[in-house]
Design a protein around this motif. Structure first.
Motif, short mmCIF file in Angstrom:
data_model
loop_
_atom_site.label_atom_id
_atom_site.label_comp_id
_atom_site.label_asym_id
_atom_site.label_seq_id
_atom_site.Cartn_x
_atom_site.Cartn_y
_atom_site.Cartn_z
N ASP A 23 -13.47 -12.73 -8.85
CA ASP A 23 -13.45 -11.45 -8.15
C ASP A 23 -13.30 -11.59 -6.64
OD1 ASP A 23 -15.92 -12.58 -7.79
OD2 ASP A 23 -17.06 -10.73 -8.11
N THR A 24 -13.06 -12.80 -6.16
CA THR A 24 -12.86 -13.01 -4.72
C THR A 24 -11.53 -12.41 -4.28
OG1 THR A 24 -14.14 -15.06 -4.79
CG2 THR A 24 -12.68 -14.75 -2.90
N ARG A 25 -11.56 -11.69 -3.19
CA ARG A 25 -10.33 -11.15 -2.59
C ARG A 25 -9.94 -12.00 -1.39
NH1 ARG A 25 -10.88 -6.51 0.00
NH2 ARG A 25 -8.63 -6.25 0.05
N PHE A 26 -8.63 -12.20 -1.24
CA PHE A 26 -8.08 -12.88 -0.07
C PHE A 26 -7.36 -11.81 0.75
CE2 PHE A 26 -8.68 -16.03 -3.31
CZ PHE A 26 -9.26 -17.08 -2.60
N VAL A 27 -7.73 -11.70 2.01
CA VAL A 27 -7.34 -10.53 2.80
C VAL A 27 -6.57 -10.94 4.06
CG1 VAL A 27 -8.17 -8.45 3.95
CG2 VAL A 27 -9.46 -9.41 2.02
N PRO A 28 -5.33 -10.43 4.26
CA PRO A 28 -4.64 -10.64 5.52
C PRO A 28 -5.36 -9.85 6.63
CG PRO A 28 -3.12 -9.91 3.79
CD PRO A 28 -4.52 -9.67 3.30
N GLN A 29 -5.79 -10.53 7.67
CA GLN A 29 -6.67 -9.87 8.64
C GLN A 29 -5.97 -8.77 9.42
OE1 GLN A 29 -7.03 -10.55 12.30
NE2 GLN A 29 -5.18 -11.81 12.48
N ALA B 154 -2.69 -11.14 0.24
CA ALA B 154 -2.62 -12.31 1.12
C ALA B 154 -1.68 -13.34 0.51
CB ALA B 154 -4.00 -12.91 1.31
N THR B 155 -0.95 -14.06 1.36
CA THR B 155 0.03 -15.02 0.88
C THR B 155 -0.09 -16.35 1.61
OG1 THR B 155 1.72 -14.35 2.49
CG2 THR B 155 1.68 -13.17 0.38
N PHE C 289 -0.54 -18.77 6.49
CA PHE C 289 -1.37 -17.85 5.70
C PHE C 289 -1.34 -16.47 6.35
CE2 PHE C 289 -2.74 -22.12 4.98
CZ PHE C 289 -3.13 -22.16 3.65
N GLY C 290 -1.00 -15.47 5.57
CA GLY C 290 -0.91 -14.12 6.10
C GLY C 290 -0.53 -13.15 4.99
N SER C 291 0.60 -12.48 5.17
CA SER C 291 1.11 -11.55 4.16
C SER C 291 2.62 -11.70 4.10
CB SER C 291 0.74 -10.11 4.53
OG SER C 291 1.36 -9.73 5.75
N VAL D 80 -5.71 -15.13 7.28
CA VAL D 80 -6.32 -14.70 6.02
C VAL D 80 -7.79 -15.09 6.02
CG1 VAL D 80 -6.40 -15.14 3.52
CG2 VAL D 80 -4.20 -14.82 4.66
N PHE D 81 -8.63 -14.21 5.46
CA PHE D 81 -10.02 -14.56 5.18
C PHE D 81 -10.31 -14.23 3.72
CE2 PHE D 81 -10.21 -10.13 6.62
CZ PHE D 81 -11.07 -9.53 5.70
#
Length: 214
Positions: free
Chosen positions: A96-102, A109-110, A188-190, A198-199
């Protein structure tokens, strides 16, 4: 703290040892980018940690205040005669962890590959718009738990410059960048802002298994 999340990582690493080619050691990779003395990967160490077959880092978590990872790169030296890049990596995290472009938190996130010509001033203007090249969109991967392999040819016509231009729009520019390459690695970003950071929303780890320039 990571024992449950990463318990299977040791087993996975053991099983993939024979398939993983040697990559530059962790100390040769830089987490950045560092531009005019500022490191844009906030909350991150300067270098990833050595791992069984390559290196690893923990994503900043649980929000953007903890930091974000942007670029992880190394200096490859001349690559004349090389035709492609093959990357293998693994992401370990709870399901359930989300990876998020800040900068764009509402899109996935990519992680993707890029390379950069020597002498880039980072403003993306004039000739400098052809100093950074980002891998074709078909090779961009959404960040999620699991193992991935990506293969990218340098002569693929869908590489994208920092301002979204394809090689055909500036004949010879990507070849000039490859001939005078300074850095190569992962961003790392989008999908629209490849290296903008990304975080993760919970503990998560990225492990590079292999980065080959063939």
């Amino acid at each position: 703290m990571y024992s449950k999340i990463f318990a299977s990582a040791v087993v996975a690493a053991t099983l993939t040892t024979a398939a993983c080619a040697a990559s530059p050691p962790a100390r040769h990779w830089e987490i950045g980018p560092v531009i005019r003395g500022k490191n844009y990967s906030q909350g991150m160490p300067r270098n990833p940690e050595p791992a069984h077959n390559g290196w690893s880092f923990d994503f900043p978590a649980p929000d953007a205040a903890a930091g974000h990872v942007h670029y992880v790169t190394f200096r490859p030296g001349p690559i004349a005669g090389k035709s492609r890049i093959v990357v293998r990596y693994r992401v370990d995290a709870a399901p359930d962890t989300r990876f998020v472009p800040q900068e764009t938190p509402d899109v996935p996130a990519t992680v993707s590959v890029y390379f950069q010509r020597r002498g880039d001033n980072w403003n993306g203007q004039g000739s400098f718009q052809y100093y950074r090249w980002y891998a074709p969109s078909a090779t961009v991967r959404r960040i999620a738990p699991g193992e991935q392999e990506v293969s990218i040819r340098f002569d693929d016509p869908n590489w994208t410059s920092v301002n979204g231009r394809k090689p055909a729009s500036a004949p010879g520019a990507i070849d000039d960048a490859l001939a005078d390459i300074d850095r190569i690695g992962l961003v790392f970003g989008s999908s629209g802002r490849r290296g903008h950071g990304v975080f993760a929303t919970a503990p998560a780890r990225f492990t590079l298994l292999s980065f080959q320039i063939l």
